[in-house]
Design a protein around this motif. Structure first.
Motif, PDB file in Angstrom:
ATOM      1  N   LEU A 142      -0.894   4.992  -7.696  1.00 47.75           N
ATOM      2  CA  LEU A 142      -2.163   4.490  -7.189  1.00 47.75           C
ATOM      3  C   LEU A 142      -2.324   4.950  -5.746  1.00 47.75           C
ATOM      4  O   LEU A 142      -1.682   4.415  -4.841  1.00 47.75           O
ATOM      5  CB  LEU A 142      -2.195   2.963  -7.281  1.00 47.75           C
ATOM      6  CG  LEU A 142      -1.977   2.390  -8.686  1.00 47.75           C
ATOM      7  CD1 LEU A 142      -1.630   0.911  -8.608  1.00 47.75           C
ATOM      8  CD2 LEU A 142      -3.217   2.615  -9.561  1.00 47.75           C
ATOM      9  N   PRO A 183       3.319   1.686  -7.816  1.00 43.31           N
ATOM     10  CA  PRO A 183       2.387   1.934  -6.698  1.00 43.31           C
ATOM     11  C   PRO A 183       2.185   3.404  -6.377  1.00 43.31           C
ATOM     12  O   PRO A 183       1.117   3.789  -5.884  1.00 43.31           O
ATOM     13  CB  PRO A 183       3.041   1.176  -5.527  1.00 43.31           C
ATOM     14  CG  PRO A 183       4.456   0.950  -5.929  1.00 43.31           C
ATOM     15  CD  PRO A 183       4.458   0.850  -7.411  1.00 43.31           C
ATOM     16  N   VAL A 207       0.827  -1.201   0.000  1.00 48.53           N
ATOM     17  CA  VAL A 207       0.000   0.000   0.000  1.00 48.53           C
ATOM     18  C   VAL A 207       0.864   1.255   0.000  1.00 48.53           C
ATOM     19  O   VAL A 207       0.526   2.256  -0.629  1.00 48.53           O
ATOM     20  CB  VAL A 207      -0.950   0.011   1.221  1.00 48.53           C
ATOM     21  CG1 VAL A 207      -1.641   1.374   1.362  1.00 48.53           C
ATOM     22  CG2 VAL A 207      -1.994  -1.087   1.096  1.00 48.53           C
ATOM     23  N   LYS A 215      -5.794  -1.623  -6.005  1.00 46.02           N
ATOM     24  CA  LYS A 215      -4.392  -1.240  -5.927  1.00 46.02           C
ATOM     25  C   LYS A 215      -3.499  -2.474  -5.899  1.00 46.02           C
ATOM     26  O   LYS A 215      -2.481  -2.528  -6.605  1.00 46.02           O
ATOM     27  CB  LYS A 215      -4.132  -0.376  -4.688  1.00 46.02           C
ATOM     28  CG  LYS A 215      -2.676   0.033  -4.538  1.00 46.02           C
ATOM     29  CD  LYS A 215      -2.479   1.201  -3.596  1.00 46.02           C
ATOM     30  CE  LYS A 215      -1.015   1.646  -3.577  1.00 46.02           C
ATOM     31  NZ  LYS A 215      -0.788   2.921  -2.857  1.00 46.02           N
ATOM     32  N   LEU A 263      -5.814   7.383  -9.617  1.00 45.30           N
ATOM     33  CA  LEU A 263      -4.781   6.995 -10.578  1.00 45.30           C
ATOM     34  C   LEU A 263      -4.085   8.255 -11.069  1.00 45.30           C
ATOM     35  O   LEU A 263      -4.716   9.111 -11.693  1.00 45.30           O
ATOM     36  CB  LEU A 263      -5.402   6.241 -11.752  1.00 45.30           C
ATOM     37  CG  LEU A 263      -4.472   5.970 -12.940  1.00 45.30           C
ATOM     38  CD1 LEU A 263      -3.361   4.994 -12.548  1.00 45.30           C
ATOM     39  CD2 LEU A 263      -5.273   5.435 -14.135  1.00 45.30           C
ATOM     40  N   LEU A 300      -9.847   5.079  -5.248  1.00 46.99           N
ATOM     41  CA  LEU A 300      -8.440   4.941  -5.630  1.00 46.99           C
ATOM     42  C   LEU A 300      -8.151   5.970  -6.721  1.00 46.99           C
ATOM     43  O   LEU A 300      -8.821   5.998  -7.754  1.00 46.99           O
ATOM     44  CB  LEU A 300      -8.153   3.534  -6.144  1.00 46.99           C
ATOM     45  CG  LEU A 300      -6.700   3.237  -6.519  1.00 46.99           C
ATOM     46  CD1 LEU A 300      -5.788   3.308  -5.288  1.00 46.99           C
ATOM     47  CD2 LEU A 300      -6.577   1.857  -7.184  1.00 46.99           C
TER      48      LEU A 300
END
Length: 248
Positions: free
Chosen positions: A185, A182, A110, A172, A203, A201
């Protein structure tokens, strides 16, 4: 899909839209220094309240916070649209939402970053569209309070389904595993068009910020969501969060 089970602003997805609307942007607006100055004044006043170490789920229980957000939102859309780019503007550092505190320890991906941050290709965008639609189709929307007997619990969806932030986490994860950097995201919290708390989320593309949402299969520019963006993972340090307080 079945009926909505809605607590803390997470709802079922809307009807689908086509991928060719992915980069459909809005008209540009001339810059207004006066409006921006007014917006910044209100933002600075509100930031003092946002700096309190309190989670989103708790904040939304207070009518004062909702009132201040709505007042600020009346000024910020004009200032936001006057910008020449389409990226969400970071306002100030902020504590993560209550449910997301400790999420980096729970899921290291994450908050990870990649040294490779190449431009998203057409195939990348098609993959992102596919993942967004698949997760929306396969995961049943179930409120945290129903599934876990608690509010604002951020985790990957279980067999019984998941809440809005759980959809965002799964998207994600799948995209990071597929090779998308990552740091492109970013988890974010918003008020939806009915001013209910919600998670999405974001982008980050070279053309601007777009939103993957469990409420819609269409990936929209953030300005087209009609959401008020509250906070988001820091694009430079995803383990940190930043305040946004800006309307789409």
């Amino acid at each position: 899909m079945g009926p909505t089970i809605a607590i803390v602003g997470c709802h079922q997805m809307d009807r689908t839209s086509r991928f060719n609307e992915f980069f459909k942007g809005g008209p540009s607006v001339e810059k207004s220094h006066t409006i921006e100055a007014v917006a910044m004044t209100y933002q600075n006043q509100l930031s003092q309240l946002l700096a309190f170490e309190i989670g989103v789920s708790s904040i939304f229980k207070t009518g004062t916070f909702i009132f201040l957000i709505c007042c600020l939102a009346a000024f910020l859309p004009i200032a936001a649209n006057s910008s020449t780019n389409d990226f969400l503007k970071v306002k100030l550092a902020m504590k993560a939402p209550t449910g997301a505190q400790g999420i980096c320890d729970k899921y290291d991906w994450v908050c990870s970053t990649s040294r490779v941050n190449s431009r998203l290709s057409q195939s990348d965008l098609e993959l992102i569209d596919t993942v967004n639609r698949r997760v929306n189709r396969q995961i049943r929307n179930v409120a945290d309070v129903v599934q876990y007997r608690r509010e604002d619990y951020w985790t990957l969806p279980k067999s019984g389904g998941g809440d809005c932030e759980d959809f965002a986490l799964l998207k994600k994860l799948e995209l990071v595993r597929a090779g998308v950097a990552p740091q492109r995201l970013l988890l974010a919290t918003v008020l939806d068009h009915k001013r209910r708390s919600h998670a999405v989320l974001v982008l980050r593309t070279d053309a601007g910020d777009f939103v993957l949402d469990n409420l819609s299969n269409q990936i929209k520019p953030w300005r087209k969501t009609n959401y008020t963006f509250l906070r988001m993972q820091d694009p430079d340090r995803p383990e940190k969060w930043v305040a946004l307080v800006i309307n789409g």
